[in-house]
Design a protein around this motif. Structure first.
Motif, PDB file in Angstrom:
ATOM      1  N   VAL A   1       0.848  -1.196   0.000  1.00  0.00           N
ATOM      2  CA  VAL A   1       0.000   0.000   0.000  1.00  0.00           C
ATOM      3  C   VAL A   1       0.880   1.242   0.000  1.00  0.00           C
ATOM      4  O   VAL A   1       1.885   1.302   0.698  1.00  0.00           O
ATOM      5  CB  VAL A   1      -0.931  -0.017   1.235  1.00  0.00           C
ATOM      6  CG1 VAL A   1      -1.719   1.277   1.339  1.00  0.00           C
ATOM      7  CG2 VAL A   1      -1.868  -1.210   1.157  1.00  0.00           C
TER       8      VAL A   1
ATOM      9  N   TYR B   1      -0.416  11.709  -1.783  1.00  0.00           N
ATOM     10  CA  TYR B   1      -1.189  12.363  -2.845  1.00  0.00           C
ATOM     11  C   TYR B   1      -0.758  13.806  -3.087  1.00  0.00           C
ATOM     12  O   TYR B   1      -1.099  14.402  -4.094  1.00  0.00           O
ATOM     13  CB  TYR B   1      -2.689  12.316  -2.521  1.00  0.00           C
ATOM     14  CG  TYR B   1      -3.032  13.112  -1.299  1.00  0.00           C
ATOM     15  CD1 TYR B   1      -3.426  14.440  -1.387  1.00  0.00           C
ATOM     16  CD2 TYR B   1      -2.917  12.545  -0.037  1.00  0.00           C
ATOM     17  CE1 TYR B   1      -3.693  15.175  -0.262  1.00  0.00           C
ATOM     18  CE2 TYR B   1      -3.182  13.275   1.088  1.00  0.00           C
ATOM     19  CZ  TYR B   1      -3.573  14.592   0.978  1.00  0.00           C
ATOM     20  OH  TYR B   1      -3.822  15.316   2.099  1.00  0.00           O
TER      21      TYR B   1
ATOM     22  N   PRO C   1      -3.524   0.676  -3.916  1.00  0.00           N
ATOM     23  CA  PRO C   1      -4.421   1.824  -3.856  1.00  0.00           C
ATOM     24  C   PRO C   1      -3.658   3.037  -3.321  1.00  0.00           C
ATOM     25  O   PRO C   1      -2.773   2.892  -2.482  1.00  0.00           O
ATOM     26  CB  PRO C   1      -5.473   1.373  -2.833  1.00  0.00           C
ATOM     27  CG  PRO C   1      -4.734   0.444  -1.921  1.00  0.00           C
ATOM     28  CD  PRO C   1      -3.660  -0.210  -2.756  1.00  0.00           C
TER      29      PRO C   1
ATOM     30  N   ASN D   1      -4.533   6.183  -1.214  1.00  0.00           N
ATOM     31  CA  ASN D   1      -5.621   6.807  -0.456  1.00  0.00           C
ATOM     32  C   ASN D   1      -5.626   8.305  -0.689  1.00  0.00           C
ATOM     33  O   ASN D   1      -4.574   8.943  -0.659  1.00  0.00           O
ATOM     34  CB  ASN D   1      -5.471   6.515   1.038  1.00  0.00           C
ATOM     35  CG  ASN D   1      -5.999   5.147   1.377  1.00  0.00           C
ATOM     36  OD1 ASN D   1      -6.961   4.673   0.769  1.00  0.00           O
ATOM     37  ND2 ASN D   1      -5.372   4.492   2.333  1.00  0.00           N
TER      38      ASN D   1
ATOM     39  N   ASP E   1      -6.218  11.139   0.938  1.00  0.00           N
ATOM     40  CA  ASP E   1      -6.409  11.602   2.318  1.00  0.00           C
ATOM     41  C   ASP E   1      -6.959  13.024   2.372  1.00  0.00           C
ATOM     42  O   ASP E   1      -7.456  13.463   3.396  1.00  0.00           O
ATOM     43  CB  ASP E   1      -5.073  11.580   3.082  1.00  0.00           C
ATOM     44  CG  ASP E   1      -4.336  10.263   2.921  1.00  0.00           C
ATOM     45  OD1 ASP E   1      -5.005   9.267   2.604  1.00  0.00           O
ATOM     46  OD2 ASP E   1      -3.111  10.229   3.101  1.00  0.00           O
TER      47      ASP E   1
ATOM     48  N   GLN F   1      -9.806   0.343   6.639  1.00  0.00           N
ATOM     49  CA  GLN F   1      -8.366   0.619   6.763  1.00  0.00           C
ATOM     50  C   GLN F   1      -7.926   0.296   8.195  1.00  0.00           C
ATOM     51  O   GLN F   1      -6.878  -0.259   8.432  1.00  0.00           O
ATOM     52  CB  GLN F   1      -8.146   2.100   6.464  1.00  0.00           C
ATOM     53  CG  GLN F   1      -6.702   2.527   6.381  1.00  0.00           C
ATOM     54  CD  GLN F   1      -6.120   2.277   5.008  1.00  0.00           C
ATOM     55  OE1 GLN F   1      -6.796   2.483   4.018  1.00  0.00           O
ATOM     56  NE2 GLN F   1      -4.890   1.830   4.956  1.00  0.00           N
TER      57      GLN F   1
ATOM     58  N   ARG G   1     -13.100   6.896   3.455  1.00  0.00           N
ATOM     59  CA  ARG G   1     -12.036   7.320   2.558  1.00  0.00           C
ATOM     60  C   ARG G   1     -12.356   7.019   1.101  1.00  0.00           C
ATOM     61  O   ARG G   1     -13.228   6.214   0.794  1.00  0.00           O
ATOM     62  CB  ARG G   1     -10.717   6.630   2.932  1.00  0.00           C
ATOM     63  CG  ARG G   1     -10.707   5.148   2.625  1.00  0.00           C
ATOM     64  CD  ARG G   1      -9.485   4.455   3.214  1.00  0.00           C
ATOM     65  NE  ARG G   1      -9.168   3.212   2.498  1.00  0.00           N
ATOM     66  CZ  ARG G   1      -9.797   2.063   2.644  1.00  0.00           C
ATOM     67  NH1 ARG G   1     -10.813   1.969   3.474  1.00  0.00           N
ATOM     68  NH2 ARG G   1      -9.433   0.997   1.953  1.00  0.00           N
TER      69      ARG G   1
ATOM     70  N   ALA H   1     -10.107   6.123  -2.588  1.00  0.00           N
ATOM     71  CA  ALA H   1      -8.782   5.692  -3.037  1.00  0.00           C
ATOM     72  C   ALA H   1      -8.810   5.574  -4.552  1.00  0.00           C
ATOM     73  O   ALA H   1      -9.881   5.474  -5.162  1.00  0.00           O
ATOM     74  CB  ALA H   1      -8.420   4.340  -2.401  1.00  0.00           C
TER      75      ALA H   1
ATOM     76  N   ARG I   1      -6.808   3.598  -7.955  1.00  0.00           N
ATOM     77  CA  ARG I   1      -5.856   2.608  -8.470  1.00  0.00           C
ATOM     78  C   ARG I   1      -5.807   2.747  -9.987  1.00  0.00           C
ATOM     79  O   ARG I   1      -6.834   2.925 -10.632  1.00  0.00           O
ATOM     80  CB  ARG I   1      -6.301   1.172  -8.186  1.00  0.00           C
ATOM     81  CG  ARG I   1      -6.431   0.792  -6.737  1.00  0.00           C
ATOM     82  CD  ARG I   1      -6.939  -0.643  -6.616  1.00  0.00           C
ATOM     83  NE  ARG I   1      -7.659  -0.832  -5.369  1.00  0.00           N
ATOM     84  CZ  ARG I   1      -7.200  -1.530  -4.343  1.00  0.00           C
ATOM     85  NH1 ARG I   1      -6.048  -2.135  -4.411  1.00  0.00           N
ATOM     86  NH2 ARG I   1      -7.918  -1.664  -3.234  1.00  0.00           N
TER      87      ARG I   1
END
Length: 379
Positions: free
Chosen positions: A214, A220, A257, A259, A261, A351, A363, A365, A367
């Motif tokens: 992960v 991000y 993924p 996330n 945030d 999570q 959340r 995410a 991919r």
């Protein structure tokens, strides 16, 4: 709480949908796939009034949808009285243009757990839940024209024509599953984005590689790290259908993924304020650059919830939140919506594994699933 480095999908119970997707091998069939076949066409011009933007919630709250009312009971009674009329669930969906045939969902022992105008959640015999929604909703952007052709077998062909002359053609079967999505540029160039029409190999989950690690929390905002995380190649010598990627956690977790945030949602809400949307600028730029380099890139935007509330409400809410993130990427950062796939997973893959109001579990995410999709191989 620090986010664990293990995939939230690890050790998740296997649902009937996942087992079915793993067994599947037949090539899809639908009248809408035959270019010469003709169906009934409904056309609509999209304006600000009849499209949804990321900063607004859905016109029906899930709380309203969950209230059993006399009308819903009357509809249910009518459905029980007339088994041939499998379109009542479709009418409840009101997907963009109204009735779309989803009759098969009423067979196979599926029970309707939640019915809102934009989402329906059904419960399978094993107790797991499945979401039925309109996968073309993201494409309904102001200034475009949407023509949906419905066929007798329940399949449909939706053509979104934009102001620049480009078209996105989406073909769905009677279960509303996307079988094919093609971008046709103004000059006639065709880019196949999704193609679930070929025969697929069954998935032996035991032989799949371990989940990808992960991505680090907070990534991000760091453009280079985010680019690297989303570009990481998948080391596997086969491809999967979109249905397999959506339904089988072990397949999805072959790509890490990331996330998102930056986005936090109010309890029960799927709206993203313009201030929050600005936090997506790095992600928007990275995705837009990737698609500019390779128009076949496909990104899965996932929504997840905490464990407060009913399973069905959480599943619908998580899907709406994922749709809001995708809409924000399109509205603020010009990410082409046809390269995004939206999927909510509700409370299935927390999570942080604890009950109650846990912020980390509410959340979204993203991919990059390009390397997993069988279309990538076909090109």
């Amino acid at each position: 709480a620090p986010q664990p480095a293990r995939a939230p999908e690890a050790d998740a119970p296997r649902s009937e949908a996942a087992r079915q997707a793993a067994r599947e091998r037949r090539a899809a069939r639908a009248a809408a796939l035959d270019e010469d076949s003709k169906g009934e066409v409904v056309e609509q011009r999209i304006t600000r009034e009849n499209s949804r933007s990321s900063d607004e919630d859905f016109s029906t709250s899930l709380r309203d949808a969950l209230q059993p009312d006399d009308q819903r009971q009357a509809r249910q009674q009518a459905r029980n009285d007339d088994d041939d009329d499998n379109n009542d669930l479709a009418k409840a969906l009101l997907l963009g243009l109204g009735a779309v045939a989803v009759g098969t969902y009423l067979n196979n022992n599926r029970q309707v757990a939640l019915s809102a105008p934009d989402r329906v959640v059904v419960t399978r015999p094993d107790g797991s839940q499945e979401l039925i929604k309109d996968d073309t909703a993201l494409l309904r952007q102001p200034g475009s024209t949407v023509a949906t052709e419905n066929f007798d077998d329940g399949s449909s062909r939706t053509v979104v024509t934009r102001a620049d002359g480009s078209r996105v053609v989406t073909i769905r079967d009677a279960d509303l599953r996307v079988l094919r999505r093609t971008l046709v540029s103004p000059d006639g160039t065709r880019t196949q984005l999704i193609d679930d029409t070929a025969e697929v190999e069954p998935v032996d989950i035991a032989t799949l590689p371990a989940p990808a690690p992960v991505a680090t929390p907070g990534i991000y905002q760091d453009e280079a790290a985010l680019r690297e995380a989303l570009r990481r190649e998948v080391d596997i010598d086969r491809r999967f259908s979109l249905g397999q990627i959506r339904s089988i956690p072990e397949v999805r977790s072959l790509v890490a993924p990331v996330n998102i945030d930056a986005i936090t949602f109010d309890t029960g809400s799927a709206a993203i304020s313009p201030d929050q949307a600005k936090q997506l600028s790095t992600l928007g730029k990275v995705i837009q650059d990737a698609i500019a380099k390779n128009p076949r890139e496909v990104f899965l935007i996932e929504g997840h919830t905490d464990l407060v509330g009913s399973d069905a409400a959480n599943l619908a809410l998580s899907d709406r939140r994922a749709e809001s993130v995708a809409l924000a990427l399109t509205e603020y950062f010009q990410v082409p919506p046809e390269n995004l796939v939206v999927q909510g997973y509700g409370e299935q893959f927390p999570q942080v594994r604890q009950d109650g109001d846990v912020r980390e579990n509410r959340r979204a995410a993203v991919r990059r699933i390009t390397d997993l999709l069988q279309t990538a191989e076909a090109q």
